[in-house]
Scaffold this motif. Structure first.
Motif, mmCIF file in Angstrom:
data_model
loop_
_atom_site.group_PDB
_atom_site.id
_atom_site.type_symbol
_atom_site.label_atom_id
_atom_site.label_comp_id
_atom_site.label_asym_id
_atom_site.label_seq_id
_atom_site.Cartn_x
_atom_site.Cartn_y
_atom_site.Cartn_z
ATOM 1 N N GLU A 178 32.764 -112.521 23.096
ATOM 2 C CA GLU A 178 33.996 -113.281 23.565
ATOM 3 C C GLU A 178 33.901 -114.604 23.456
ATOM 4 O O GLU A 178 32.919 -115.452 23.555
ATOM 5 C CB GLU A 178 34.231 -113.219 25.222
ATOM 6 C CG GLU A 178 35.428 -113.183 25.798
ATOM 7 C CD GLU A 178 36.554 -112.579 24.843
ATOM 8 O OE1 GLU A 178 36.228 -111.280 24.696
ATOM 9 O OE2 GLU A 178 37.561 -113.085 24.848
ATOM 10 N N ASP A 179 34.995 -115.135 22.786
ATOM 11 C CA ASP A 179 35.102 -116.597 22.318
ATOM 12 C C ASP A 179 36.473 -116.973 22.666
ATOM 13 O O ASP A 179 37.338 -116.429 22.268
ATOM 14 C CB ASP A 179 34.622 -116.653 20.784
ATOM 15 C CG ASP A 179 34.887 -118.390 20.429
ATOM 16 O OD1 ASP A 179 33.629 -118.929 20.402
ATOM 17 O OD2 ASP A 179 35.803 -118.750 19.961
ATOM 18 N N ARG A 195 39.731 -115.782 20.621
ATOM 19 C CA ARG A 195 40.732 -114.966 21.711
ATOM 20 C C ARG A 195 42.113 -115.428 21.595
ATOM 21 O O ARG A 195 43.086 -114.808 21.364
ATOM 22 C CB ARG A 195 40.169 -114.627 22.919
ATOM 23 C CG ARG A 195 40.878 -113.907 23.919
ATOM 24 C CD ARG A 195 41.037 -112.412 23.665
ATOM 25 N NE ARG A 195 39.933 -111.902 23.561
ATOM 26 C CZ ARG A 195 39.471 -110.688 22.739
ATOM 27 N NH1 ARG A 195 40.496 -110.049 21.950
ATOM 28 N NH2 ARG A 195 38.380 -110.155 22.816
ATOM 29 N N ARG A 196 42.052 -116.641 21.783
ATOM 30 C CA ARG A 196 43.552 -117.382 21.882
ATOM 31 C C ARG A 196 44.139 -117.311 20.340
ATOM 32 O O ARG A 196 45.352 -117.036 20.318
ATOM 33 C CB ARG A 196 43.257 -118.882 22.204
ATOM 34 C CG ARG A 196 44.835 -119.358 22.092
ATOM 35 C CD ARG A 196 44.867 -120.764 23.027
ATOM 36 N NE ARG A 196 45.928 -121.555 22.588
ATOM 37 C CZ ARG A 196 47.121 -121.282 23.057
ATOM 38 N NH1 ARG A 196 47.443 -120.335 23.675
ATOM 39 N NH2 ARG A 196 48.154 -122.166 22.489
ATOM 40 N N SER A 199 45.490 -113.885 20.007
ATOM 41 C CA SER A 199 46.606 -113.606 20.847
ATOM 42 C C SER A 199 47.865 -113.926 20.315
ATOM 43 O O SER A 199 49.159 -113.565 20.672
ATOM 44 C CB SER A 199 46.194 -114.090 22.432
ATOM 45 O OG SER A 199 46.582 -115.364 22.447
ATOM 46 N N ASP A 235 43.497 -107.158 16.244
ATOM 47 C CA ASP A 235 42.255 -106.847 16.959
ATOM 48 C C ASP A 235 41.110 -106.978 15.488
ATOM 49 O O ASP A 235 39.929 -107.300 15.598
ATOM 50 C CB ASP A 235 42.044 -105.541 17.343
ATOM 51 C CG ASP A 235 42.650 -105.576 18.661
ATOM 52 O OD1 ASP A 235 42.642 -106.792 19.374
ATOM 53 O OD2 ASP A 235 43.012 -104.545 19.405
ATOM 54 N N TYR A 266 40.049 -110.350 14.732
ATOM 55 C CA TYR A 266 38.842 -110.974 15.732
ATOM 56 C C TYR A 266 37.578 -110.596 15.148
ATOM 57 O O TYR A 266 36.758 -111.426 14.865
ATOM 58 C CB TYR A 266 39.104 -110.410 17.044
ATOM 59 C CG TYR A 266 38.218 -110.869 17.938
ATOM 60 C CD1 TYR A 266 36.881 -110.836 18.157
ATOM 61 C CD2 TYR A 266 39.094 -111.836 19.124
ATOM 62 C CE1 TYR A 266 36.072 -111.353 18.997
ATOM 63 C CE2 TYR A 266 38.161 -112.618 19.988
ATOM 64 C CZ TYR A 266 36.897 -112.322 19.995
ATOM 65 O OH TYR A 266 35.988 -113.155 20.875
ATOM 66 N N CYS A 291 42.449 -118.488 14.005
ATOM 67 C CA CYS A 291 41.607 -117.675 14.300
ATOM 68 C C CYS A 291 40.159 -118.198 13.989
ATOM 69 O O CYS A 291 39.486 -117.596 13.247
ATOM 70 C CB CYS A 291 41.656 -116.239 14.189
ATOM 71 S SG CYS A 291 43.201 -115.707 14.684
#
Lengths: 219, 439
Positions: free
Chosen positions: B9-10, B14-15, B18, B93, B96, B138
């Motif tokens: 998780e980063d 993540r933002r 999104s 996804d 990411y 990202c």
């Protein structure tokens, strides 16, 4: 059967050689134009001396770190590539065709030597296939394109071997062999086999960067 | 097997993810592939025979035996190959995982070049993946913070203009007690040497500026440091994929040196900054070579030693080992000079690690990986178990490495594996051993 033989050694051969030679030339020229247009910051550093330095050092078995770290593949790939080129070019039956069609004649390999070299190619293909199936790091990155390239290369040698030893029907096997060879030629510019056309240049570029900019070995 | 099974998780990733839509992803990927790549990427993608020889190259792969998703070709297979095959039609996804892999599991160290018969530059491919991630917004949070700092302040660590000159004057003041007459000349026009450092030096390794000033002073070098922006030669934008800001940073650095009409730029003991100034930034700016000659501290110290300008009061007690920084070894061939300088400074043997010199293993911190911050610390520490084994096998107490990233990376490896070794910059040792004025 004769008509089929005439066709595969006549028009089809011209088409296959045409696709191979013109296709390779087109790929090289369009790649050159693309490089000049989009890769100027790489192109600027190409250097003949450092290119050759890199290519020569990689052509010596077990010289580069990559070869030393992969001994089985090194032995296999060097034997494979030497035989892959030498057998089709210097096979007595092939030279006879050049003589028949164009009056060309040059040195040939004794048939029994060519036979063994054919087996070397086939054995190497088995090693390559075995690595793709059993070695995890190779299996993980293997794609359909890689199997296709391997099959395209193996088939002319397999059919050639079977035809020479007259296993199954000689005529059919001979025609299958010629067609397989022509497929290989035509596939060179457009499949993974295009490394035959491009590898010298990718190596040359890396050699130029390491020689001229980074002042370090790239082998 | 693969990146999807080890997602971390980063906040930044993540933002960024999104906010993505499939349309935006496709458009951006196609724009980068068509606009910014050409024959290099095309031939690499096409002629990689998937032979797997590069598996032996990568410290991440060697530290995760049996997991081919860490091999160089395996990493390309999970990222660029997919983008090319699907022509950019991938989902958020996927981005990411692709970003995490490209930013944290490849140091762009170029060791795999030495194992690829065709000469494929995996670092270039992974840099292009990062470029796409940057364009998609990202990027790992910590790395993006340094990139923001670069963009707003021209340095990596949010050092304010007055803090910079303050730090230099503070170090000058401190040093004058030990070296009466020592100056850190600011903005001296026409100096022989323009000395530039990375922003972590004024921020938290200020003693390195003290030491550099001491060495310059005792060697009688005509030098200067710039009072204005341009003093920071570091570059996280090169690694985040923000090439526009990278270009601005490099231009500022060179122009600051040009304005002072200096003869040469000497860069402090940092590898990535050297890569950026010597090999990458100039190309982005359209310069084949540098408008002002650039040398790394290793070469500078080597020259000073050749000229007899560094006089030692004692030698540093060995044996020592040397961590070769990728960016000045595979990037500039300084391995022999590094050893000659070390032999001059050290009493006793250099116990080499194997492999070494241009075949060295990376510290796993370089390429911006350490700058991705705490969420990914274990990726690089556990991803470099081979380095821990290498270090342990030397049996020595002291590691010399002239690179900030190597220091950061090896520091964590030493602690994690309880190796109990000390890390030294060359300037640490020169300062410790050189002749100093009678106190």
């Amino acid at each position: 059967m004769n008509a089929a033989y005439e066709f595969v050694t006549g028009p089809l051969a011209w088409i296959a050689w045409g696709i191979f030679l013109l296709g390779s030339a087109w790929r090289l020229i369009s790649m050159y134009q693309l490089a000049k247009k989009k890769d100027a910051s790489s192109w600027a550093f190409l250097d003949l001396g450092f290119s050759l330095r890199s290519i020569v050092n990689w052509l010596i078995p077990f010289n580069a770190l990559g070869w030393r770290k992969n001994p089985l593949l090194t032995v296999t790939t060097f034997a494979f590539h030497v035989c892959l080129v030498a057998v089709p070019v210097f096979l007595m039956a092939h030279v006879a065709l050049w003589t028949e069609f164009f009056g060309l004649s040059y040195a040939t390999l004794p048939d029994n030597v060519a036979d063994i070299m054919t087996l070397v190619v086939l054995a190497a293909c088995l090693v390559f296939a075995g690595r793709r199936l059993t070695q995890k790091d190779v299996a993980y990155i293997t794609t359909g394109k890689d199997w296709l390239a391997l099959a395209i290369v193996a088939l002319p040698f397999l059919t050639g071997f079977l035809a020479y030893h007259q296993v199954f029907d000689y005529q059919i096997m001979l025609i299958a062999h010629i067609v397989a060879g022509e497929i290989m030629l035509a596939a060179i510019p457009f499949t993974r086999l295009s490394h035959m056309v491009f590898a010298a240049f990718t190596r040359a570029y890396m050699g130029s960067e390491f020689g001229g900019v980074r002042h370090a070995r790239d082998w | 097997m693969g990146i999807t099974e080890r997602l971390i998780e980063d906040a930044g990733l993540r933002r960024g993810v999104s906010l993505l839509t499939p349309e935006k992803i496709e458009k951006t990927i196609v724009a980068v592939l068509q606009g910014e790549t050409g024959a290099r990427l095309k031939t690499y993608a096409e002629t990689c025979m998937r032979c797997g020889m590069c598996a032996e190259a990568c410290h991440f792969a060697l530290s995760h035996p049996g997991d081919p998703s860490y091999t160089p070709a395996g990493k390309v297979h999970q990222t660029m190959s997919v983008l090319l095959d699907k022509k950019g039609r991938v989902d958020p996804d996927f981005i990411y995982g692709m970003a995490q892999l490209a930013y944290t599991e490849c140091n762009l160290c170029r060791r795999c070049v030495h194992l690829c018969p065709i000469g494929i530059d995996t670092a270039y491919i992974m840099s292009t993946v990062r470029r796409i991630c940057h364009k998609l917004g990202c990027t790992p949070q910590y790395m993006q913070d340094t990139a923001h700092s670069h963009a707003s302040t021209f340095n990596q660590m949010w050092v304010k203009d007055d803090e910079w000159t303050d730090s230099l004057m503070w170090q000058e003041d401190e040093a004058r007690e030990e070296f009466p007459g020592l100056r850190i000349p600011l903005d001296k026009e026409g100096a022989d040497i323009y000395y530039s450092v990375i922003a972590p030096e004024p921020k938290f390794r200020t003693q390195l500026i003290y030491q550099a000033a001491a060495i310059m002073h005792m060697a009688g070098v005509d030098w200067t440091m710039p009072a204005q922006t341009g003093w920071d030669n570091s570059d996280m934008c090169m690694f985040s994929g923000d090439f526009e800001v990278m270009g601005r940073l490099k231009r500022q650095h060179f122009e600051s040196a040009q304005k002072l009409k200096v003869k040469r730029i000497v860069m402090g003991e940092c590898g990535h900054a050297f890569r950026s100034v010597y090999d990458v930034g100039n190309r982005w700016l359209g310069w084949r070579w540098h408008p002002v000659p650039v040398i790394h501290a290793v070469e500078f110290y080597w020259e000073l030693i050749q000229e007899g300008k560094i006089k030692l009061a004692k030698k540093f007690p060995g044996p020592v080992t040397i961590q070769d920084p990728c960016n000045i070894v595979r990037g500039r061939g300084l391995q022999q000079k590094l050893r000659e300088v070390t032999r001059f400074l050290v009493e006793g043997d250099i116990i080499e690690m194997h492999p070494n010199m241009e075949h060295n293993f990376c510290c796993a911190a370089g390429g911006g990986v350490i700058n991705c911050g705490p969420p990914f610390k274990n990726v690089r520490v556990e991803g470099n178990a081979v380095k821990a084994e290498q270090l342990k096998a030397t049996g020595v107490k002291t590691i010399i490495t002239p690179c900030h990233n190597c220091h950061g990376g090896l520091h964590d490896i030493i602690h994690h594996h309880k190796l109990g070794m000390d890390l030294k910059f060359l300037s640490d040792i020169i300062y410790e051993c050189m002749e100093k004025p009678e106190a």
